[in-house]
Motif scaffolding. Sequence first.
Motif, PDB file in Angstrom:
ATOM      1  N   GLY B 286     -71.246 -88.550 116.263  1.00 54.59           N
ATOM      2  CA  GLY B 286     -72.466 -88.692 115.468  1.00 54.59           C
ATOM      3  C   GLY B 286     -73.597 -87.809 115.969  1.00 54.59           C
ATOM      4  N   PHE B 287     -73.651 -87.592 117.280  1.00 54.48           N
ATOM      5  CA  PHE B 287     -74.698 -86.726 117.835  1.00 54.48           C
ATOM      6  C   PHE B 287     -74.307 -85.256 117.693  1.00 54.48           C
ATOM      7  CE2 PHE B 287     -75.709 -90.633 120.345  1.00 54.48           C
ATOM      8  CZ  PHE B 287     -76.954 -90.838 119.764  1.00 54.48           C
ATOM      9  N   THR B 288     -73.021 -84.979 117.993  1.00 54.14           N
ATOM     10  CA  THR B 288     -72.586 -83.584 117.891  1.00 54.14           C
ATOM     11  C   THR B 288     -72.723 -83.084 116.459  1.00 54.14           C
ATOM     12  OG1 THR B 288     -71.011 -84.125 119.608  1.00 54.14           O
ATOM     13  CG2 THR B 288     -70.736 -82.016 118.513  1.00 54.14           C
ATOM     14  N   ALA B 289     -72.553 -83.993 115.501  1.00 52.67           N
ATOM     15  CA  ALA B 289     -72.640 -83.586 114.094  1.00 52.67           C
ATOM     16  C   ALA B 289     -74.022 -83.030 113.755  1.00 52.67           C
ATOM     17  CB  ALA B 289     -72.316 -84.766 113.182  1.00 52.67           C
ATOM     18  N   ILE B 290     -75.041 -83.469 114.491  1.00 56.94           N
ATOM     19  CA  ILE B 290     -76.385 -82.923 114.253  1.00 56.94           C
ATOM     20  C   ILE B 290     -76.375 -81.426 114.555  1.00 56.94           C
ATOM     21  CG2 ILE B 290     -78.795 -83.022 114.973  1.00 56.94           C
ATOM     22  CD1 ILE B 290     -78.279 -85.962 115.767  1.00 56.94           C
ATOM     23  N   ILE B 291     -75.737 -81.076 115.674  1.00 52.98           N
ATOM     24  CA  ILE B 291     -75.643 -79.655 116.029  1.00 52.98           C
ATOM     25  C   ILE B 291     -74.843 -78.924 114.958  1.00 52.98           C
ATOM     26  CG2 ILE B 291     -74.896 -78.037 117.787  1.00 52.98           C
ATOM     27  CD1 ILE B 291     -75.157 -80.197 119.847  1.00 52.98           C
ATOM     28  N   VAL B 292     -73.743 -79.540 114.531  1.00 57.95           N
ATOM     29  CA  VAL B 292     -72.889 -78.903 113.521  1.00 57.95           C
ATOM     30  C   VAL B 292     -73.687 -78.646 112.242  1.00 57.95           C
ATOM     31  CG1 VAL B 292     -70.885 -79.262 112.032  1.00 57.95           C
ATOM     32  CG2 VAL B 292     -70.762 -79.846 114.457  1.00 57.95           C
ATOM     33  N   ALA B 293     -74.488 -79.632 111.849  1.00 62.31           N
ATOM     34  CA  ALA B 293     -75.257 -79.474 110.614  1.00 62.31           C
ATOM     35  C   ALA B 293     -76.201 -78.280 110.707  1.00 62.31           C
ATOM     36  CB  ALA B 293     -76.052 -80.751 110.319  1.00 62.31           C
ATOM     37  N   PHE B 294     -76.875 -78.140 111.842  1.00 64.71           N
ATOM     38  CA  PHE B 294     -77.814 -77.021 111.981  1.00 64.71           C
ATOM     39  C   PHE B 294     -77.081 -75.704 112.171  1.00 64.71           C
ATOM     40  CE2 PHE B 294     -80.949 -80.338 112.745  1.00 64.71           C
ATOM     41  CZ  PHE B 294     -81.938 -79.867 111.914  1.00 64.71           C
ATOM     42  N   LEU B 295     -75.994 -75.749 112.959  1.00 60.84           N
ATOM     43  CA  LEU B 295     -75.216 -74.531 113.170  1.00 60.84           C
ATOM     44  C   LEU B 295     -74.713 -74.007 111.824  1.00 60.84           C
ATOM     45  CD1 LEU B 295     -74.298 -72.910 115.632  1.00 60.84           C
ATOM     46  CD2 LEU B 295     -72.194 -74.217 115.637  1.00 60.84           C
ATOM     47  N   GLY B 296     -74.405 -74.904 110.919  1.00 59.06           N
ATOM     48  CA  GLY B 296     -73.926 -74.519 109.589  1.00 59.06           C
ATOM     49  C   GLY B 296     -75.056 -74.253 108.613  1.00 59.06           C
ATOM     50  N   ARG B 297     -76.261 -74.076 109.111  1.00 62.04           N
ATOM     51  CA  ARG B 297     -77.424 -73.761 108.290  1.00 62.04           C
ATOM     52  C   ARG B 297     -77.660 -74.825 107.218  1.00 62.04           C
ATOM     53  NH1 ARG B 297     -79.477 -71.866 111.153  1.00 62.04           N
ATOM     54  NH2 ARG B 297     -80.963 -70.652 109.964  1.00 62.04           N
ATOM     55  N   LEU B 298     -77.224 -76.046 107.441  1.00 65.06           N
ATOM     56  CA  LEU B 298     -77.375 -77.145 106.471  1.00 65.06           C
ATOM     57  C   LEU B 298     -76.696 -76.807 105.148  1.00 65.06           C
ATOM     58  CD1 LEU B 298     -81.084 -78.209 107.105  1.00 65.06           C
ATOM     59  CD2 LEU B 298     -79.026 -78.980 108.258  1.00 65.06           C
ATOM     60  N   HIS B 299     -75.777 -75.848 105.193  1.00 68.04           N
ATOM     61  CA  HIS B 299     -75.064 -75.455 103.980  1.00 68.04           C
ATOM     62  C   HIS B 299     -73.626 -75.959 104.095  1.00 68.04           C
ATOM     63  CE1 HIS B 299     -73.004 -72.922 101.090  1.00 68.04           C
ATOM     64  NE2 HIS B 299     -74.178 -72.701 100.544  1.00 68.04           N
ATOM     65  N   PRO B 300     -73.093 -76.572 103.017  1.00 68.06           N
ATOM     66  CA  PRO B 300     -71.765 -77.189 103.128  1.00 68.06           C
ATOM     67  C   PRO B 300     -70.694 -76.258 103.690  1.00 68.06           C
ATOM     68  CG  PRO B 300     -72.786 -77.783 101.059  1.00 68.06           C
ATOM     69  CD  PRO B 300     -73.703 -76.809 101.715  1.00 68.06           C
ATOM     70  N   VAL B 301     -70.634 -75.026 103.194  1.00 64.77           N
ATOM     71  CA  VAL B 301     -69.595 -74.114 103.677  1.00 64.77           C
ATOM     72  C   VAL B 301     -69.864 -73.749 105.138  1.00 64.77           C
ATOM     73  CG1 VAL B 301     -68.504 -71.875 103.341  1.00 64.77           C
ATOM     74  CG2 VAL B 301     -69.212 -73.220 101.363  1.00 64.77           C
ATOM     75  N   GLY B 302     -71.149 -73.556 105.444  1.00 68.04           N
ATOM     76  CA  GLY B 302     -71.509 -73.264 106.829  1.00 68.04           C
ATOM     77  C   GLY B 302     -71.097 -74.400 107.748  1.00 68.04           C
ATOM     78  N   ILE B 303     -71.282 -75.637 107.272  1.00 70.81           N
ATOM     79  CA  ILE B 303     -70.935 -76.800 108.089  1.00 70.81           C
ATOM     80  C   ILE B 303     -69.428 -76.872 108.309  1.00 70.81           C
ATOM     81  CG2 ILE B 303     -70.850 -79.319 108.020  1.00 70.81           C
ATOM     82  CD1 ILE B 303     -73.680 -79.174 106.766  1.00 70.81           C
ATOM     83  N   LEU B 304     -68.677 -76.515 107.278  1.00 75.91           N
ATOM     84  CA  LEU B 304     -67.218 -76.492 107.408  1.00 75.91           C
ATOM     85  C   LEU B 304     -66.824 -75.570 108.562  1.00 75.91           C
ATOM     86  CD1 LEU B 304     -64.456 -77.242 106.107  1.00 75.91           C
ATOM     87  CD2 LEU B 304     -64.646 -75.133 104.808  1.00 75.91           C
ATOM     88  N   LEU B 305     -67.386 -74.364 108.559  1.00 80.70           N
ATOM     89  CA  LEU B 305     -67.066 -73.400 109.611  1.00 80.70           C
ATOM     90  C   LEU B 305     -67.603 -73.867 110.966  1.00 80.70           C
ATOM     91  CD1 LEU B 305     -67.856 -70.135 107.616  1.00 80.70           C
ATOM     92  CD2 LEU B 305     -65.627 -71.164 108.080  1.00 80.70           C
ATOM     93  N   ALA B 306     -68.838 -74.382 110.954  1.00 76.94           N
ATOM     94  CA  ALA B 306     -69.457 -74.816 112.205  1.00 76.94           C
ATOM     95  C   ALA B 306     -68.685 -75.983 112.808  1.00 76.94           C
ATOM     96  CB  ALA B 306     -70.908 -75.213 111.968  1.00 76.94           C
TER      97      ALA B 306
END
Lengths: 507, 361
Positions: B286-306
Amino acid sequence: MADPLLRLRGLTKAYPGVIANDDVSFDIGTGEIHALLGENGAGKSTLVKMIYGLVAPDRGEMRMNGAPFAPPRPSAARSAGVAMVFQHFSLFDALDVAENVALGMEDPPKPRDLARQIREVSENYGLPLDPSRLVGTLSAGERQRVEIIRCLLQDPRLLIMDEPTSVLTPQEVEILFETLRKLKSEGTSILYISHKLEEIRSLCDTATILRLGKKVDTCTPAEKSARELAEMMVGASFATPEARAHDPGAVILSVSNLSLPAPGAFGTPLRDITFELRAGEVLGLGGVAGNGQDELLAALSGERLAPAGTIRLDGQDISRANPVARRDAGLLSAPEERLGHAAAPNMSLIENGVLTAARREGLVSNGLISWPKARAFAEKVIAQFDVRTPGPGTAARALSGGNLQKFVIGREILQRPRVLVVNQPTWGVDAAAAAAIRQALLDLAAEGAAILCISQDLDELMQISDRFGALNEGRLSTIHPVAGLSIEKIGLMMGGAHDMEVAHVAE
Amino acid sequence: MIRLEKRPQPSQLWTVLTPVLAVLLTMLVGGIMFAFLGTDPLEAIRTIFWDPLFNPQFAGFTRPQLLVKAGPLILIAIGLSIGFRAGIWNIGAEGQYIMGAICGAGAGLAFYPADSVLIFPLMILCGALGGFAWAMIPALLKVRFGTNEILVSLMLVYVAENLLASVASNLLRNPEGMGFPGSRNFKQWPAAHNAELISGTGMHWGVAFAFIAVILAYVLMSRHIQGFNIRLTGEAPRAARFAGVNPARIVILCLGISGALAGMAGLFEVTGPAGQISIDFNSGYGFTAIIVAFLGRLHPVGILLAGLLMALTYIGGELAQLMLGVPGAAIQLFQGMLLFFLLATDVFTNFRLSLGRKEPA
């Protein structure tokens, strides 16, 4: 005569697209209360910011007691003896008075000494204030006293006050004036910014009037009538308007006894506002900024819901309807603040088109936005209203103020509203664009829409309105046909509740 | 003099470039850190980024782990990103994840040992509801009393962790577990087991839902009017009000979606890779997902890659601990650097560097 305290010569400051101050020169004498008078956007704030070291002039010079004075930053101005009380206070609610005063000082004395000094100053100048009280518990007037005392502790030679009475009750205004007169008798000069004519006539020794960045005159306000001052403020070009040929239709929008509490600390409550708007007419609402303009627009647009039964569109009560439902019913609006209110700064013009036109222009079906349609709509607005932009995909914040304003107004007009409410439709817009926007509003009215135009530009209101009213402290004056309105009467309408009573009696 | 100059509009190029740059900078500075720790930096980076996928010796085991780890990260991050776009900061996905797991598992265990195809769908539903309900606490408090959702959602994580410890040793404890804390093992109960869908890939229902969530979020944010309203609320709250968006509804919607998705992720985890409710089955997704969300630019495809990248650093990090003896803290630092550099390089999306002196204002 000796050198004046502060001599301004040829001060000029230009911002992109607008000259805020153009060759302004005047003197502030020692122990003089000098008024700076002008409409919104006349350049008062820019001038004061230059004196206080917040902005540097492009041209011109300032001399203090004969010596060159060019403060690079506010602290330099303060050490030269210039102090300023801002319109909006910078105080911390959770700290007490003494702590707040200490925070604003360059090197504050020990807390105990400071408390004593605060007590002394507050007694000397008739500003009752307990240094140990929490600022959060103080009234607006008392908060202002904290700011004033903070300034006085620095022994200023020039005290700048930016619209100090806008937050005060009449009793507090009296106390403030006593203080200012006492300061003057001790040789402190005061630069007093206001657009309340009566105040200036009773308080100030001299007045400098600014209009569109230029100095109109420096005069002795007590020798001028309020009418003369108002004329100088709004321009000698003021001509008694003629009636526009129009044929008012049925009542479309009717507002009755609309009252709303103030939305926040600096808001204005709406008090008992009543008016009717007919098809094909333009109703102009004047008034000094901060007298309920934003609040009235929010109540009409639906951003704030009004008490039931106060706003009717075609006889239907829409006072409890949300903005979307009001738009569906044909009531459209364009707020004053373009960036952040009328438009989202980081979003493209296409997206900003969807912002209000989503449903009326059929840009959305089954909840899905049709981006091709949205782009076409934005392109239509851009083409018809001559919005200068690289393309519809450009972010709103990249547009100049005037171009974004054309887009915002165009976006609403192209949706063929039944009623359009606009606030400051041409504020900060160049003359050609302003003329285009006014013409578009008139064309819309000619097609049978009803238009409510809130503006602080009297020339504009006289030019496009059929009827005129003024907002003052959230109240609406009696509405008069524009034809035959004199500047004196307008001044009285804008001038406040007391004057309004007189106006009622005189009719 | 070097100055930052605001761009007239956000740079498209930099939006795409910053995550790549952040990864490269992390490799560089992380490499220096590993060198100081006495590990060969090239080998460390190869172990983290390359070996999990392509090392002939253990890729067969680590490659499926990629999807196992990325699934919950993506599912949670998708939900969070929707709220973040609206300026609603749900920091407590970890708590919603735990509550989803508890509620979903509890609903299933109530029917033990029934053998119906309906049990697993029911558990998914209850998992989503559990996370949703947990997220409604900060949502309703914010709407009603104007509380800060960051604080409330974060503090509820610790409440959820204590609840988890409690149910693992009391309410949901395996009656046949000889008194040890922990629930029945779902791997031994086919009706409730979130098994691998394609053997050897790590693909389970949670991963499938994550992919579906990516697609739905993409449609929502780019095409749907609600997604537009969410973005508008984040960009310019006053303009959103003017447009007719009800801010309270956006708060409920955003926290509700992120809570439900986090809850589902918890359920998929507990019935799949984790296997049972245990005192500490949650592992910080749940915490790491915050990093993932930002790393993916808050964009769904970006989040997939992140999400995939983050999963890779997790697996690779474990591998590096195992093979090279790098301390675990160094791996966490390495992951933290990724977010740090992302935020740092992000400046260039909205600003550009300009050299030379500023003319007097």
